[in-house]
Design a protein around this motif. Structure first.
Motif, PDB file in Angstrom:
ATOM      1  N   TYR A  50       0.824  -1.207   0.000  1.00 26.81           N
ATOM      2  CA  TYR A  50       0.000   0.000   0.000  1.00 26.81           C
ATOM      3  C   TYR A  50       0.860   1.259   0.000  1.00 26.81           C
ATOM      4  O   TYR A  50       0.503   2.270  -0.610  1.00 26.81           O
ATOM      5  N   SER A  51       1.984   1.208   0.693  1.00 22.77           N
ATOM      6  CA  SER A  51       2.823   2.399   0.805  1.00 22.77           C
ATOM      7  C   SER A  51       3.577   2.724  -0.478  1.00 22.77           C
ATOM      8  O   SER A  51       4.164   3.800  -0.584  1.00 22.77           O
ATOM      9  N   HIS A  52       3.566   1.809  -1.448  1.00 24.05           N
ATOM     10  CA  HIS A  52       4.145   2.089  -2.764  1.00 24.05           C
ATOM     11  C   HIS A  52       3.101   2.616  -3.737  1.00 24.05           C
ATOM     12  O   HIS A  52       3.420   2.949  -4.871  1.00 24.05           O
ATOM     13  N   ASP A  53       1.847   2.662  -3.298  1.00 24.63           N
ATOM     14  CA  ASP A  53       0.723   3.078  -4.148  1.00 24.63           C
ATOM     15  C   ASP A  53       0.346   4.522  -3.809  1.00 24.63           C
ATOM     16  O   ASP A  53      -0.046   4.809  -2.674  1.00 24.63           O
ATOM     17  N   PRO A  54       0.438   5.448  -4.751  1.00 27.75           N
ATOM     18  CA  PRO A  54       0.108   6.850  -4.452  1.00 27.75           C
ATOM     19  C   PRO A  54      -1.300   7.040  -3.915  1.00 27.75           C
ATOM     20  O   PRO A  54      -1.549   7.994  -3.178  1.00 27.75           O
ATOM     21  N   ALA A  55      -2.230   6.157  -4.266  1.00 20.13           N
ATOM     22  CA  ALA A  55      -3.612   6.292  -3.811  1.00 20.13           C
ATOM     23  C   ALA A  55      -3.843   5.719  -2.422  1.00 20.13           C
ATOM     24  O   ALA A  55      -4.911   5.910  -1.853  1.00 20.13           O
ATOM     25  N   ALA A  56      -2.854   5.028  -1.867  1.00 25.00           N
ATOM     26  CA  ALA A  56      -3.057   4.371  -0.574  1.00 25.00           C
ATOM     27  C   ALA A  56      -1.992   4.722   0.455  1.00 25.00           C
ATOM     28  O   ALA A  56      -2.190   4.475   1.644  1.00 25.00           O
ATOM     29  N   SER A  57      -0.886   5.289   0.011  1.00 24.50           N
ATOM     30  CA  SER A  57       0.226   5.551   0.923  1.00 24.50           C
ATOM     31  C   SER A  57      -0.045   6.759   1.804  1.00 24.50           C
ATOM     32  O   SER A  57      -0.647   7.746   1.373  1.00 24.50           O
ATOM     33  N   SER A  58       0.417   6.692   3.054  1.00 26.04           N
ATOM     34  CA  SER A  58       0.344   7.844   3.941  1.00 26.04           C
ATOM     35  C   SER A  58       1.724   8.443   4.183  1.00 26.04           C
ATOM     36  O   SER A  58       1.869   9.341   5.009  1.00 26.04           O
ATOM     37  N   MET A  59       2.734   7.942   3.477  1.00 21.11           N
ATOM     38  CA  MET A  59       4.083   8.446   3.652  1.00 21.11           C
ATOM     39  C   MET A  59       4.664   8.892   2.322  1.00 21.11           C
ATOM     40  O   MET A  59       4.082   8.631   1.261  1.00 21.11           O
ATOM     41  N   ASP A  60       5.755   9.598   2.377  1.00 22.28           N
ATOM     42  CA  ASP A  60       6.414  10.072   1.174  1.00 22.28           C
ATOM     43  C   ASP A  60       6.779   8.882   0.282  1.00 22.28           C
ATOM     44  O   ASP A  60       7.408   7.911   0.744  1.00 22.28           O
ATOM     45  N   LEU A  61       6.383   8.941  -0.998  1.00 17.86           N
ATOM     46  CA  LEU A  61       6.601   7.798  -1.884  1.00 17.86           C
ATOM     47  C   LEU A  61       8.081   7.498  -2.087  1.00 17.86           C
ATOM     48  O   LEU A  61       8.486   6.333  -2.165  1.00 17.86           O
ATOM     49  N   ALA A  62       8.894   8.535  -2.200  1.00 17.45           N
ATOM     50  CA  ALA A  62      10.327   8.311  -2.393  1.00 17.45           C
ATOM     51  C   ALA A  62      10.918   7.561  -1.204  1.00 17.45           C
ATOM     52  O   ALA A  62      11.741   6.653  -1.373  1.00 17.45           O
ATOM     53  N   THR A  63      10.476   7.923  -0.003  1.00 13.61           N
ATOM     54  CA  THR A  63      10.937   7.222   1.197  1.00 13.61           C
ATOM     55  C   THR A  63      10.419   5.793   1.206  1.00 13.61           C
ATOM     56  O   THR A  63      11.166   4.849   1.484  1.00 13.61           O
TER      57      THR A  63
END
Length: 279
Positions: A50-63
């Motif tokens: 989920y954290s790699h998905d822009p629609a589901a992540s709550s953290m910085d995608l690059a991180t």
């Protein structure tokens, strides 16, 4: 007495290196974001996909993309051989039982409904990762952001957080707690609506709030309602965007949510007290 003192002092002089901190796999996007703050990067063997998905992540995608991502299958987790698996209280019981049979330690975390609950989770995760001091630092940052964005200059402004498909948050939610702390009143709760209830466009047009936070993703037909042309006719209602990623998770997400809500509240200035006529 000197002999006793010498014996009691010996363990301190002979102490070895600190205990090795556990390796971790996180299967929950909310715990992903917290662990990225309180654990060493090498401790985190994987985070949730989920954290790699822009629609589901709550953290910085690059991180997030610095870490391996897993879908959550027991086979994926077992292959990584972590010391600890962190997941959600919604993790399927069959998966939890399978991990137990395979000797994997699993710690479930629920969805925090208040800032206090989220801070408790931060401290618990930091302790599990072997870095309680990092948990305290993150809690201090959260408290500082809340203090900087606490609004006491007027009456709370009725604000509707309107999500994709017309879904609204209830009162027992983290975003509702943050609204209260930053000078807003949850307009959905005032209508008697609970978590994940749907508020139709027609009802918003008939009884508009002073502020609408449109929390939608760019894609999807269900989001068209949040930008419906009829809303432009609500001259006394202001519309602002709110990143949906700020709605669900606590921990470091609280900092960004408080800053966004605080910025919008300050732009209104102090609200005049309500009179009997305005009621």
């Amino acid at each position: 007495m000197l002999a006793v003192a010498a014996c009691t002092a010996a363990p301190a002089r002979e102490a070895g290196p600190p205990t090795q901190r556990p390796t971790l796999v996180s299967l929950n996007p909310c715990t992903d974001a917290i662990l990225a703050e309180v654990a060493e990067p090498q401790q985190i063997l994987a985070i949730s996909s989920y954290s790699h998905d822009p629609a589901a992540s709550s953290m910085d995608l690059a991180t997030a993309r610095r870490f391996k991502a897993v879908s959550g299958s027991v086979e994926e987790v077992l292959a990584l051989r972590p010391d600890l698996v962190v997941g959600s209280t919604f993790t399927p019981p069959a998966s939890v039982q399978a991990m137990a049979r395979l000797g994997l330690r699993f710690e479930p975390f629920g969805m925090a409904a208040t800032v206090a609950e989220s801070e408790a989770q931060v401290r618990q995760l930091a302790a599990l990762a072997g870095h309680p001091e990092r948990g305290e630092r993150l809690v201090r940052r959260i408290e500082a952001a809340l203090a900087a964005n606490r609004f006491t200059g007027g009456a709370p402004i009725p604000a509707l957080v309107w999500q994709s498909g017309g879904i609204v948050p209830g009162d027992g939610t983290l975003i509702a707690d943050l609204l209260r702390r930053t000078g807003f009143a949850n307009a959905a709760a005032a209508r008697g609506l609970g978590q994940a209830d749907v508020l139709p466009l027609e009802q918003v047009l008939a009884d508009p709030p002073r502020l609408i936070f449109a929390a939608s993703h760019a894609a999807g037909n269900e989001d068209r309602m949040l930008a419906h042309p009829a809303l432009a006719g609500l001259k006394q209602t202001r519309r602002e965007t709110l990143d949906p990623a700020l709605l669900w998770c606590g921990g470091p997400t609280i900092i960004r949510a408080a800053e966004r809500l605080g910025d919008v509240r300050r732009s209104f200035g102090a609200s005049p007290p309500r009179t009997e006529r305005s009621r």
